[in-house]
Scaffold this motif. Structure first.
Motif, mmCIF file in Angstrom:
data_model
loop_
_atom_site.group_PDB
_atom_site.id
_atom_site.type_symbol
_atom_site.label_atom_id
_atom_site.label_comp_id
_atom_site.label_asym_id
_atom_site.label_seq_id
_atom_site.Cartn_x
_atom_site.Cartn_y
_atom_site.Cartn_z
ATOM 1 N N GLY A 1 16.767 124.092 105.525
ATOM 2 C CA GLY A 1 17.715 124.389 106.606
ATOM 3 C C GLY A 1 17.533 123.865 108.043
ATOM 4 O O GLY A 1 17.982 124.015 108.972
ATOM 5 N N VAL A 2 16.951 122.701 107.832
ATOM 6 C CA VAL A 2 16.497 121.813 109.356
ATOM 7 C C VAL A 2 17.494 120.781 109.291
ATOM 8 O O VAL A 2 17.972 120.690 110.456
ATOM 9 C CB VAL A 2 15.148 121.121 108.862
ATOM 10 C CG1 VAL A 2 14.705 120.182 110.221
ATOM 11 C CG2 VAL A 2 13.970 122.303 108.676
ATOM 12 N N LEU A 3 18.032 120.147 108.272
ATOM 13 C CA LEU A 3 19.239 119.193 108.419
ATOM 14 C C LEU A 3 20.571 119.623 107.817
ATOM 15 O O LEU A 3 20.349 120.202 106.686
ATOM 16 C CB LEU A 3 18.765 117.842 108.038
ATOM 17 C CG LEU A 3 17.659 117.209 108.699
ATOM 18 C CD1 LEU A 3 17.285 115.978 108.167
ATOM 19 C CD2 LEU A 3 17.916 116.926 110.046
ATOM 20 N N PRO A 4 21.582 119.296 108.088
ATOM 21 C CA PRO A 4 22.827 119.798 107.623
ATOM 22 C C PRO A 4 23.093 118.901 106.407
ATOM 23 O O PRO A 4 23.750 119.168 105.412
ATOM 24 C CB PRO A 4 24.009 119.544 108.691
ATOM 25 C CG PRO A 4 23.224 118.465 109.487
ATOM 26 C CD PRO A 4 22.023 118.492 109.566
ATOM 27 N N SER A 5 22.548 117.708 106.229
ATOM 28 C CA SER A 5 22.734 116.726 105.241
ATOM 29 C C SER A 5 21.735 115.444 105.117
ATOM 30 O O SER A 5 21.057 115.402 106.284
ATOM 31 C CB SER A 5 24.352 115.926 105.281
ATOM 32 O OG SER A 5 24.237 115.274 106.563
ATOM 33 N N ASN A 6 21.577 114.722 104.186
ATOM 34 C CA ASN A 6 20.619 113.764 104.060
ATOM 35 C C ASN A 6 21.146 112.472 104.478
ATOM 36 O O ASN A 6 21.961 111.601 104.066
ATOM 37 C CB ASN A 6 20.100 113.594 102.649
ATOM 38 C CG ASN A 6 18.887 112.838 102.440
ATOM 39 O OD1 ASN A 6 18.582 111.886 103.666
ATOM 40 N ND2 ASN A 6 18.013 112.631 101.613
ATOM 41 N N PRO A 7 20.677 111.932 105.933
ATOM 42 C CA PRO A 7 21.341 110.873 106.272
ATOM 43 C C PRO A 7 20.811 109.598 105.670
ATOM 44 O O PRO A 7 21.437 108.541 105.888
ATOM 45 C CB PRO A 7 20.829 110.808 107.888
ATOM 46 C CG PRO A 7 19.590 111.567 107.880
ATOM 47 C CD PRO A 7 19.764 112.574 106.861
ATOM 48 N N ALA A 8 19.436 109.752 105.140
ATOM 49 C CA ALA A 8 19.088 108.473 104.374
ATOM 50 C C ALA A 8 19.898 108.328 103.034
ATOM 51 O O ALA A 8 19.704 107.024 102.466
ATOM 52 C CB ALA A 8 17.569 108.691 103.775
ATOM 53 N N GLN A 9 20.694 109.028 102.721
ATOM 54 C CA GLN A 9 21.347 108.671 101.236
ATOM 55 C C GLN A 9 22.781 108.205 101.749
ATOM 56 O O GLN A 9 23.463 107.678 100.635
ATOM 57 C CB GLN A 9 21.429 110.075 100.650
ATOM 58 C CG GLN A 9 20.534 110.507 99.856
ATOM 59 C CD GLN A 9 20.373 111.645 99.015
ATOM 60 O OE1 GLN A 9 21.634 112.310 99.147
ATOM 61 N NE2 GLN A 9 19.503 111.963 98.280
ATOM 62 N N ARG A 10 23.115 108.014 102.826
ATOM 63 C CA ARG A 10 24.554 107.500 103.136
ATOM 64 C C ARG A 10 24.401 105.966 103.052
ATOM 65 O O ARG A 10 23.303 105.170 103.144
ATOM 66 C CB ARG A 10 24.619 107.638 104.782
ATOM 67 C CG ARG A 10 24.985 109.063 105.137
ATOM 68 C CD ARG A 10 26.158 109.513 104.837
ATOM 69 N NE ARG A 10 27.343 109.063 105.817
ATOM 70 C CZ ARG A 10 27.793 109.491 106.750
ATOM 71 N NH1 ARG A 10 27.018 110.752 107.218
ATOM 72 N NH2 ARG A 10 28.519 109.121 107.473
ATOM 73 N N GLU A 11 25.479 105.362 102.344
ATOM 74 C CA GLU A 11 25.442 104.025 101.854
ATOM 75 C C GLU A 11 25.314 103.213 103.037
ATOM 76 O O GLU A 11 24.447 102.053 103.005
ATOM 77 C CB GLU A 11 26.833 103.803 101.260
ATOM 78 C CG GLU A 11 26.889 102.547 100.554
ATOM 79 C CD GLU A 11 25.765 101.921 99.740
ATOM 80 O OE1 GLU A 11 25.374 102.939 98.858
ATOM 81 O OE2 GLU A 11 25.303 100.887 99.470
ATOM 82 N N ARG A 12 25.786 103.388 104.013
ATOM 83 C CA ARG A 12 25.852 102.495 105.295
ATOM 84 C C ARG A 12 24.350 102.361 105.815
ATOM 85 O O ARG A 12 24.017 101.350 106.567
ATOM 86 C CB ARG A 12 26.674 102.856 106.443
ATOM 87 C CG ARG A 12 26.294 103.827 107.123
ATOM 88 C CD ARG A 12 27.919 104.451 108.074
ATOM 89 N NE ARG A 12 27.626 105.699 108.804
ATOM 90 C CZ ARG A 12 27.010 105.421 110.050
ATOM 91 N NH1 ARG A 12 26.963 104.220 110.910
ATOM 92 N NH2 ARG A 12 27.142 106.680 110.889
ATOM 93 N N ALA A 13 23.221 103.341 105.580
ATOM 94 C CA ALA A 13 22.127 103.150 105.883
ATOM 95 C C ALA A 13 21.236 102.493 104.899
ATOM 96 O O ALA A 13 20.436 101.351 105.371
ATOM 97 C CB ALA A 13 21.488 104.728 105.902
#
Length: 381
Positions: A102-114
């Protein structure tokens, strides 16, 4: 969701590391590796970037910048490409934990542009390895899927329980896919899938007992390899659900119906049944019952077939490594990575390498990392 503070991030990291430690103690290979990677990442982050992690787009941009940072270090020969991927995957695993926490709404590290900014690893597909967090998430997903299927279908849940057993054997035994699955272009006995007579399981369900597998290894010789207790129970449960199959049956038979019907027709004809008798029999009874009653051994699932199947499972489970599905050989490399960091000799024995140098060459990035840490410590002193 409100902005993340530095205190929030510190607390989340502490909870994550505690969840990965052994019995709550600050020890274990993954604990040490994860702590090092998270410390480096946290030191790189600014206060403003920490606050922006809760914004999906801003968070993906921050992780893109971190991937670029790792790539720069690789270009400067300060870091191996494989190590950069390891560190990034640990951050990704931590972010996934934060989503569940419940700390983050989604995982930014899994975004393709990252992820696309990560350095290219010159190695082939075999160099992928299952990190402990990804492995645990995948096996947990297989557990839930198997238990749901058993509750709904009982002994008809063969596919789900087979997949669970396969996942655990692959993750914890260090075997190659070709050693336990069927190789289409190789008709030798050892390349037709692992058979139950080559599996030694403890007679009890004691969690402290392990087993062994006898496989036809890469050196073209039969070899005995350990089956750690982590993989024993899923295989035992699968064995019992199948009703203790004959010794010559493949441990991981194909679930491809046309393949089973084809071998049934061929073997029944060889036993003297007419075409009409065969078709009547197949119409009246389930194919698996026909195979068992007439002692017809089904074919094992092929390496390519299981590779495709695991890819579909990963898509359903939404689990990837570097944007790719979990490769079969990645399980062996991941296990070797874990063991090598603790004991070089044990890693050599588990992987069944003829020489320790072969093992060291496969995990040279670990020795390079350790050497860099020692040199850094000397320079600091």
């Amino acid at each position: 969701m409100s902005e993340l503070t530095e205190a929030d991030l510190n607390a989340a990291i502490e909870r994550y590391l505690r969840s990965k430690s052994k019995g709550g103690a600050q020890s274990g290979t993954y604990y040490r590796t994860a702590k090092s990677a998270l410390d480096r990442w946290q030191a790189w982050l600014s206060i403003d970037e920490i606050a922006a992690l809760t914004d999906p787009d801003a968070g993906a941009q921050i992780l893109r910048r971190y991937a670029q940072h790792l790539t720069t270090k690789v270009g400067d020969d300060e870091l191996a490409a494989s190590s950069a991927h390891t560190y990034y995957n640990i951050i990704s695993g931590f972010c996934s934990y934060c989503v569940r926490d419940g700390v983050l709404p989604s995982n930014p590290a899994q975004r393709e542009r990252a992820r696309e900014e990560l350095p290219t690893d010159d190695s082939d597909d075999r160099q992928q390895f299952w990190d402990p967090d990804t492995r645990d998430r995948f096996l947990s997903w297989l557990d839930d899927r198997a238990y749901d299927a058993i509750e709904a279908s009982g002994t008809d849940a063969r596919l789900e329980v087979r997949d669970r057993a396969f996942g655990y054997v692959l993750a914890y035994s260090g075997v190659r896919g070709a050693e336990i699955l069927r190789t289409s272009a190789d008709d030798r006995e050892g390349r037709q899938g692992l058979r139950w007579h080559n599996v030694s399981l403890p007679e009890t369900d004691a969690e402290t007992e392990s087993g062994t597998l006898r496989v036809f290894g890469k050196a073209q010789e039969w070899e005995t390899t350990p089956l750690p207790r982590q993989a024993v129970f899923p295989l035992q449960q699968y064995f019992r659900l199948l009703g203790e199959p004959p010794d010559d049956w493949p441990v991981f038979p194909t679930q491809h119906a046309p393949s089973k019907y084809r071998v049934a027709r061929e073997q029944l004809a060889a036993k003297g049944l007419s075409q009409g008798e065969i078709e009547t029999l197949l119409d009246e009874q389930p194919i698996d019952q026909v195979l068992r009653e007439h002692e017809i051994v089904p074919p094992a699932v092929t390496v390519n077939g299981m590779r495709t199947h695991v890819k579909r499972l990963c898509e359903r489970a939404e689990i990837t490594i570097d944007g790719e599905y979990l490769k079969l050989h990645g399980a062996r490399r991941g296990l070797g990575d874990t063991i090598f960091r603790v004991d070089r000799g044990e890693a050599q024995d588990l992987l069944r390498h003829r020489s320790l140098q072969t093992t060291k060459d496969a995990y040279s990035h670990i020795e390079a990392e350790e050497r860099a840490e020692r040199i850094s410590a000397i320079l600091e002193e």
